[in-house]
Design a protein around this motif. Structure first.
Motif, short mmCIF file in Angstrom:
data_model
loop_
_atom_site.label_atom_id
_atom_site.label_comp_id
_atom_site.label_asym_id
_atom_site.label_seq_id
_atom_site.Cartn_x
_atom_site.Cartn_y
_atom_site.Cartn_z
N LEU A 89 38.48 41.92 37.39
CA LEU A 89 37.87 40.63 37.70
C LEU A 89 37.69 40.47 39.21
CD1 LEU A 89 36.87 37.85 36.76
CD2 LEU A 89 39.24 37.07 36.92
N VAL A 90 38.73 40.76 39.96
CA VAL A 90 38.66 40.65 41.42
C VAL A 90 37.63 41.62 41.98
CG1 VAL A 90 39.95 41.00 43.56
CG2 VAL A 90 40.98 39.72 41.69
N ALA A 91 37.60 42.83 41.46
CA ALA A 91 36.63 43.83 41.92
C ALA A 91 35.20 43.38 41.60
CB ALA A 91 36.90 45.18 41.28
N ALA A 92 34.99 42.82 40.44
CA ALA A 92 33.66 42.34 40.06
C ALA A 92 33.23 41.18 40.97
CB ALA A 92 33.65 41.88 38.61
N TYR A 93 34.18 40.31 41.29
CA TYR A 93 33.88 39.18 42.19
C TYR A 93 33.52 39.68 43.58
CZ TYR A 93 34.50 35.12 45.14
OH TYR A 93 34.30 34.14 46.07
N ARG A 94 34.31 40.59 44.12
CA ARG A 94 34.03 41.13 45.45
C ARG A 94 32.67 41.83 45.48
NH1 ARG A 94 39.76 44.07 46.49
NH2 ARG A 94 41.01 42.23 46.94
N LYS A 123 41.30 30.26 37.96
CA LYS A 123 42.03 29.89 36.75
C LYS A 123 43.23 30.80 36.53
CE LYS A 123 39.69 30.20 32.94
NZ LYS A 123 38.99 30.11 31.65
N ARG A 124 43.08 32.07 36.88
CA ARG A 124 44.18 33.05 36.72
C ARG A 124 45.13 33.03 37.90
NH1 ARG A 124 41.69 38.55 34.04
NH2 ARG A 124 40.28 37.55 32.58
N GLY A 125 44.80 32.27 38.95
CA GLY A 125 45.68 32.16 40.10
C GLY A 125 45.69 33.39 40.99
N LEU A 126 44.55 34.09 41.04
CA LEU A 126 44.46 35.31 41.84
C LEU A 126 43.87 35.01 43.21
CD1 LEU A 126 42.97 37.60 39.07
CD2 LEU A 126 45.36 37.41 39.75
N ASN A 127 44.08 35.93 44.13
CA ASN A 127 43.53 35.81 45.48
C ASN A 127 42.59 37.00 45.71
OD1 ASN A 127 42.95 35.32 48.11
ND2 ASN A 127 45.01 35.66 48.88
N LEU A 171 30.88 31.73 38.22
CA LEU A 171 31.65 31.98 37.00
C LEU A 171 32.85 32.87 37.28
CD1 LEU A 171 31.68 31.76 33.81
CD2 LEU A 171 30.57 33.98 33.86
N LEU A 172 32.62 33.95 38.03
CA LEU A 172 33.72 34.85 38.38
C LEU A 172 34.76 34.14 39.24
CD1 LEU A 172 31.71 38.08 39.23
CD2 LEU A 172 33.19 37.74 37.24
N LYS A 173 34.30 33.35 40.21
CA LYS A 173 35.20 32.64 41.10
C LYS A 173 36.08 31.65 40.33
CE LYS A 173 35.13 30.47 45.61
NZ LYS A 173 34.26 30.04 46.71
N ASP A 174 35.46 30.94 39.38
CA ASP A 174 36.23 30.00 38.55
C ASP A 174 37.30 30.72 37.75
OD1 ASP A 174 34.70 27.91 39.51
OD2 ASP A 174 33.42 27.78 37.72
N GLU A 175 36.97 31.88 37.20
CA GLU A 175 37.94 32.65 36.42
C GLU A 175 39.06 33.17 37.31
OE1 GLU A 175 39.77 34.13 33.10
OE2 GLU A 175 38.06 32.77 33.18
N VAL A 176 38.73 33.61 38.52
CA VAL A 176 39.74 34.08 39.47
C VAL A 176 40.72 32.95 39.78
CG1 VAL A 176 40.10 34.78 41.88
CG2 VAL A 176 38.37 35.93 40.50
#
Length: 43
Positions: free
Chosen positions: A9-14, A35-39, A28-33
């Motif tokens: 997910l983080v790789a897809a967002y970057r 929601k999962r509490g990732l940086n 959409l990707l940013k919202d999911e990141v």
């Protein structure tokens, strides 16, 4: 959206940010990141 691991997910967002893809997809990707509490920022 396919079920992605946290790393995927983080790789897809970057990748989407770097390529300047569709703004809706990036949002959409940013919202999911968030929601999962990732940086997504590299350290």
């Amino acid at each position: 959206m396919k079920i992605l691991s946290n790393e995927q997910l983080v790789a897809a967002y970057r990748d989407a940010e770097k390529k300047g893809q569709d703004r809706d997809w990036i949002r959409l990707l940013k919202d999911e990141v968030r929601k999962r509490g990732l940086n997504p920022v590299r350290k």
